[in-house]
Scaffold this motif. Structure first.
Motif, short mmCIF file in Angstrom:
data_model
loop_
_atom_site.label_atom_id
_atom_site.label_comp_id
_atom_site.label_asym_id
_atom_site.label_seq_id
_atom_site.Cartn_x
_atom_site.Cartn_y
_atom_site.Cartn_z
N PHE A 87 -21.41 27.98 55.03
CA PHE A 87 -21.33 28.76 56.27
C PHE A 87 -20.90 30.20 56.04
O PHE A 87 -20.88 31.00 56.98
N SER A 88 -20.54 30.56 54.81
CA SER A 88 -20.06 31.92 54.56
C SER A 88 -21.13 32.97 54.82
O SER A 88 -20.82 34.12 55.13
N ALA A 89 -22.42 32.57 54.70
CA ALA A 89 -23.52 33.52 54.91
C ALA A 89 -24.01 33.56 56.35
O ALA A 89 -24.87 34.38 56.68
N VAL A 90 -23.47 32.70 57.23
CA VAL A 90 -23.96 32.65 58.61
C VAL A 90 -23.86 34.01 59.31
O VAL A 90 -24.78 34.40 60.03
N GLY A 101 -29.22 21.27 56.98
CA GLY A 101 -28.88 22.18 58.05
C GLY A 101 -28.00 23.30 57.55
O GLY A 101 -28.25 24.49 57.79
N SER A 102 -26.95 22.96 56.81
CA SER A 102 -26.06 23.99 56.28
C SER A 102 -26.76 24.82 55.20
O SER A 102 -26.62 26.04 55.16
N TYR A 103 -27.53 24.16 54.34
CA TYR A 103 -28.22 24.90 53.28
C TYR A 103 -29.25 25.86 53.86
O TYR A 103 -29.45 26.96 53.34
N SER A 104 -29.92 25.47 54.92
CA SER A 104 -30.92 26.36 55.53
C SER A 104 -30.25 27.58 56.15
O SER A 104 -30.80 28.69 56.11
N LEU A 105 -29.05 27.39 56.72
CA LEU A 105 -28.32 28.54 57.25
C LEU A 105 -27.93 29.50 56.14
O LEU A 105 -28.08 30.72 56.26
N ALA A 148 -36.41 32.91 61.62
CA ALA A 148 -35.63 32.09 62.54
C ALA A 148 -35.24 30.81 61.81
O ALA A 148 -35.96 30.34 60.93
N VAL A 149 -34.09 30.25 62.20
CA VAL A 149 -33.61 29.03 61.54
C VAL A 149 -33.11 28.06 62.60
O VAL A 149 -32.45 28.45 63.56
N ALA A 150 -33.47 26.79 62.41
CA ALA A 150 -32.99 25.73 63.29
C ALA A 150 -32.49 24.58 62.44
O ALA A 150 -32.95 24.37 61.31
N THR A 151 -31.55 23.84 63.00
CA THR A 151 -30.99 22.69 62.30
C THR A 151 -30.95 21.49 63.23
O THR A 151 -30.93 21.63 64.46
N VAL A 152 -30.93 20.31 62.62
CA VAL A 152 -30.76 19.06 63.35
C VAL A 152 -29.61 18.30 62.69
O VAL A 152 -29.60 18.12 61.48
N SER A 153 -28.63 17.89 63.47
CA SER A 153 -27.46 17.15 62.94
C SER A 153 -26.80 17.89 61.78
O SER A 153 -26.56 17.34 60.70
N THR A 154 -26.50 19.16 62.00
CA THR A 154 -25.90 19.99 60.95
C THR A 154 -24.70 19.29 60.30
O THR A 154 -23.79 18.81 60.99
N ALA A 155 -24.71 19.25 58.98
CA ALA A 155 -23.54 18.80 58.22
C ALA A 155 -23.45 19.65 56.96
O ALA A 155 -24.47 20.00 56.38
N GLU A 156 -22.23 19.99 56.58
CA GLU A 156 -22.03 20.78 55.37
C GLU A 156 -21.37 19.88 54.34
O GLU A 156 -20.23 19.45 54.52
N PRO A 157 -22.11 19.52 53.27
CA PRO A 157 -21.61 18.51 52.34
C PRO A 157 -20.24 18.81 51.77
O PRO A 157 -19.41 17.90 51.61
N ALA A 158 -19.96 20.07 51.44
CA ALA A 158 -18.65 20.38 50.87
C ALA A 158 -17.54 20.06 51.86
O ALA A 158 -16.52 19.47 51.51
#
Length: 307
Positions: A233-236, A116-120, A131-141
């Motif tokens: 998330f810096s590129a969001v 989810g975070s990588y796709s963003l 378009a981008v969608a995520t499910v259960s977004t988590a950012e590993p870092a």
């Protein structure tokens, strides 16, 4: 719906994926989705489930194994490299643009958990993604630094960085650097380490519920210091005016990460809450996946249009 095994290059690393193609007739090239798996996951698990379900809804869908994981190439095995994971999404988009069955102007990304975070991040830097969608977004870092619920003692990550430093020096001496074990041996140990969220992860990855032989049970230690400075998330803010949808379980302890990404977005954005669902419930529980896929279908049908 047809499933085909495919391969493509990502920064010199061969990736392997499953391409899902609808059986229903089409008047021309179809909209397409790249579907990414959670950290330690493989394409045969939840990302493959979502790819198949979205193909049944009329989308060409590609679920792939990240570099260093599953059937894809790259050494060391089990490396979680955030920058490479973002590159993998872009490489998958490039592959889709070469297919006659795909409309290159109608490609979206769907990331689950870590993806989810990588796709963003990938969408922020790749204008081919509409378009981008995520499910259960988590950012590993963030999860490694702060914990799944954001309350982890900073000393925990400092200790992990100590271990990563020792491993790098050992490798430089030609010694075995070892690996970081991701899952304990029992559900009880998982609960002691990570509460209910830890138990659910253990039950999915380490029992017949979702276990797969190629799903990583360890991480290369250098994964840790690669995550020390990364911020997916810096590129969001760069995604707007393209739309973002995040599907999140009401009981997900990781929901704070999706909320942070949502707050950074500058264009059309929505968080869609799935009543009663936890983070891991959205991996495979039909009563939660079905409404999630309904929402994803509406989102991508609306936004993957020509022009």
């Amino acid at each position: 719906m047809a499933q085909t095994t495919v391969s493509f290059d990502s920064a010199g690393i061969p990736l392997v994926g499953h391409l899902y193609t609808p059986d229903t007739p089409a008047s021309g090239p179809r909209p397409a989705l790249v579907v990414g798996h959670p950290g330690t996951g493989v394409k045969e698990q939840t990302s493959g489930t979502y790819a198949r379900l979205m193909a049944e809804r009329g989308f060409v869908a590609l679920a792939f194994d990240a570099a260093y994981q599953g059937e894809s190439g790259g050494l060391p095995r089990g490396l979680e490299d955030p920058a490479q994971r973002v590159e993998d999404f872009k490489a998958a988009v490039s592959y889709l643009t070469t297919l006659d069955a795909v409309d290159a102007e109608r490609i979206g990304l769907l990331g689950i958990c870590a993806s989810g975070s990588y796709s963003l991040a990938a969408t922020g830097g790749d204008h081919r993604v509409k378009a981008v969608a995520t499910v259960s977004t988590a950012e590993p870092a963030r999860q490694f630094r702060l914990g799944a619920d954001g309350t982890q003692d900073p000393a925990v990550f400092q200790a992990l960085l100590d271990a990563a430093a020792v491993a790098r020096s050992a490798a430089a001496r030609g010694e075995d650097p070892g690996t970081m074990t991701m899952f304990p041996e029992t559900a009880e140990q998982a609960r002691a380490l990570g509460g209910q969220h830890g138990v659910e992860g253990f039950e999915y990855y380490c029992t017949p519920r979702g276990r797969h032989e190629r799903s990583a049970k360890t991480l290369a230690w250098e994964s840790i210091d690669r995550m020390a400075f990364h911020d997916a998330f810096s590129a969001v803010p760069l995604i707007g005016p393209r739309p973002i949808l995040q599907v999140i379980g009401e009981r997900a302890v990781t929901a704070w990460m999706a909320v942070e990404a949502h707050q950074r977005a500058t264009g059309p954005k929505e968080i869609h809450w799935i009543k009663g669902a936890s983070h891991v419930d959205l991996y495979d529980r039909k009563q939660y996946i079905d409404p999630a896929v309904d929402k994803l279908t509406d989102f991508f049908t609306t936004h993957l249009t020509n022009g």
